[in-house]
Design a protein around this motif. Structure first.
Motif, mmCIF file in Angstrom:
data_model
loop_
_atom_site.group_PDB
_atom_site.id
_atom_site.type_symbol
_atom_site.label_atom_id
_atom_site.label_comp_id
_atom_site.label_asym_id
_atom_site.label_seq_id
_atom_site.Cartn_x
_atom_site.Cartn_y
_atom_site.Cartn_z
ATOM 1 N N HIS A 1 15.888 8.784 76.185
ATOM 2 C CA HIS A 1 14.769 9.326 76.963
ATOM 3 C C HIS A 1 15.013 9.223 78.462
ATOM 4 O O HIS A 1 15.837 8.433 78.925
ATOM 5 N N GLU B 1 13.057 8.249 81.632
ATOM 6 C CA GLU B 1 11.831 7.534 82.019
ATOM 7 C C GLU B 1 11.552 7.687 83.500
ATOM 8 O O GLU B 1 12.383 7.354 84.341
ATOM 9 N N ASN C 1 17.726 17.461 72.874
ATOM 10 C CA ASN C 1 18.219 16.167 72.424
ATOM 11 C C ASN C 1 19.578 16.350 71.775
ATOM 12 O O ASN C 1 19.758 17.216 70.934
ATOM 13 N N SER D 1 14.927 9.573 69.493
ATOM 14 C CA SER D 1 14.883 10.215 70.798
ATOM 15 C C SER D 1 13.473 10.494 71.291
ATOM 16 O O SER D 1 12.580 10.812 70.529
ATOM 17 N N ALA D 2 13.326 10.338 72.565
ATOM 18 C CA ALA D 2 12.146 10.819 73.266
ATOM 19 C C ALA D 2 12.694 11.674 74.400
ATOM 20 O O ALA D 2 13.824 11.468 74.837
ATOM 21 N N PHE E 1 13.351 16.659 69.945
ATOM 22 C CA PHE E 1 13.004 15.266 70.235
ATOM 23 C C PHE E 1 12.000 14.721 69.224
ATOM 24 O O PHE E 1 11.252 15.469 68.606
#
Length: 168
Positions: free
Chosen positions: A80, A82, A100, A107-108, A127
């Motif tokens: 991810h 952030e 992704n 996954s984010a 994702f």
């Protein structure tokens, strides 16, 4: 003599590379994926989306990230992205594709943890959670989540946008 107030310049980062490299961290507020600074390798001049977000996280003010990529560009992330402060991530009018490249269950996409951020014109696919809003007062607009850039074909996420904060 009267003292002057402290001022901060707003930072603007232009993503010009599709890879998922991190920022070198050698110069706060400057996005550069310098690969081996200790070996005397010169700055790469490459700014990835991950590096731009990392650079923005180092500054206290609202920063802007835009893109200078071809129309068929695709940013494939591993893990991810952030965001810990306020940020504007503004894709081109046709959207910038962010996908992704790892296992979907791990996954984010983008995690907005700082509040007061804005995401526009993004196309996010593949994702577990494309966008997660864990802070307040964020805007997501003009983006295509779970479909292709044309909005015609489904390319799913497990969750499109997870909203946990207020006034989003």
């Amino acid at each position: 003599i009267e003292s002057l107030e402290e001022r901060c310049l707003l930072a603007s980062f232009v993503v010009n590379a599709e890879s998922d490299l991190s920022d070198s961290g050698r110069a706060p507020g400057i996005c550069d994926t310098e690969l081996n600074p200790d070996a005397g390798v010169p700055a790469s001049g490459q700014c990835t989306l991950r590096a731009a977000i990392e650079s923005s996280n180092e500054t206290p003010e609202l920063d802007t990230i835009t893109f200078s990529l071809g129309s068929s560009a695709e940013i494939q992330t591993l893990g991810h992205l952030e965001v810990t402060g306020a940020i504007q991530i503004i894709g081109p009018s046709g959207g910038v594709r962010i996908t992704n490249s790892g296992p979907i269950e791990l996954s984010a996409g983008i995690l907005l943890a700082g509040g007061g951020s804005e995401l526009r014109n993004l196309v996010m696919n593949g994702f577990a959670e494309a966008i997660r809003l864990v802070s307040d007062n964020n805007i997501v607009a003009g983006s295509r989540i779970g479909v292709n850039a044309d909005g015609i074909a489904m390319i799913g996420n497990q969750v499109g946008i997870m909203v946990e904060g207020d006034n989003n």
